[in-house]
Design a protein around this motif. Structure first.
Motif, PDB file in Angstrom:
ATOM      1  N   GLN A 283       2.752   1.381  -3.614  1.00 45.40           N
ATOM      2  CA  GLN A 283       1.938   1.313  -4.831  1.00 45.40           C
ATOM      3  C   GLN A 283       1.965   2.610  -5.639  1.00 45.40           C
ATOM      4  O   GLN A 283       2.101   2.555  -6.867  1.00 45.40           O
ATOM      5  CB  GLN A 283       0.501   0.916  -4.506  1.00 45.40           C
TER       6      GLN A 283
ATOM      7  N   ARG B 198      -6.222   0.440  -3.898  1.00 40.85           N
ATOM      8  CA  ARG B 198      -5.741   0.903  -2.585  1.00 40.85           C
ATOM      9  C   ARG B 198      -6.726   0.545  -1.479  1.00 40.85           C
ATOM     10  O   ARG B 198      -6.329   0.095  -0.405  1.00 40.85           O
ATOM     11  CB  ARG B 198      -5.483   2.416  -2.616  1.00 40.85           C
TER      12      ARG B 198
ATOM     13  N   LEU C  78       0.835  -1.202   0.000  1.00 39.82           N
ATOM     14  CA  LEU C  78       0.000   0.000   0.000  1.00 39.82           C
ATOM     15  C   LEU C  78       0.873   1.256   0.000  1.00 39.82           C
ATOM     16  O   LEU C  78       0.563   2.238  -0.678  1.00 39.82           O
ATOM     17  CB  LEU C  78      -0.922  -0.021   1.223  1.00 39.82           C
TER      18      LEU C  78
END
Length: 157
Positions: free
Chosen positions: A77, A109, A74
């Motif tokens: 990304q 996300r 996360l």
């Protein structure tokens, strides 16, 4: 730098089989940042230090490796979705692929965040249920015992 998981574990646990990335995509600093932001507030500093020292390997591998990997993904990304070069920042585009749109990126996300939080809650529940096995764990310091966000709502306990 010590972390609970390695960059290769992040690639194996947080990316699918079709998502081939080189190992240098994930830095130990990425993992350390994700652990400090998401794992330490739940398990506490004392237990985290014991985990880094090699204690409780089963708990680390079965309960913390996956959420740590997902939180790391996360964090990195956005860096994977754009490239920075001599001409500035651009989205990758080739003859066989187009950059994902904002809606798809937002959904990715959100899905990563939901899965990571769910697995971290599972780890916290295990710690609470087995407090005698983890004397370093203090439920008073576990942020999930004080505050959670579910469905967009902040819940203070």
């Amino acid at each position: 730098m010590k972390t609970l998981i390695t960059p290769l574990q992040v690639l194996r646990l947080a990316f699918g089989d079709g998502e081939q990335l080189p190992p240098e995509t994930v830095a130990e600093t990425d993992i350390a940042g994700a652990e400090q932001r998401h794992i330490v507030p739940v398990v506490g500093r004392a237990l985290y230090e014991k985990l880094l020292a090699g204690s409780y390997p089963d708990f680390r591998n079965e309960y913390l490796a996956a959420p740590a990997a997902l939180f790391t993904r996360l964090a990195i990304q956005p860096r994977l979705d754009v490239r920075t070069g001599q001409c500035g920042t651009s989205a990758p585009k080739s003859a066989w692929g187009q950059p994902a749109g904002e809606t798809a990126l937002r959904a990715l996300r959100q899905g990563l965040r939901t899965q990571a939080r769910t697995l971290l809650r599972r780890a916290a529940e295990h710690l609470r249920a087995h407090r005698d096995e983890f004397p370093e764990y203090d439920p008073e310091n576990d942020i999930l015992n004080r505050c959670t966000t579910d469905g967009g709502f902040v819940q203070i306990r």
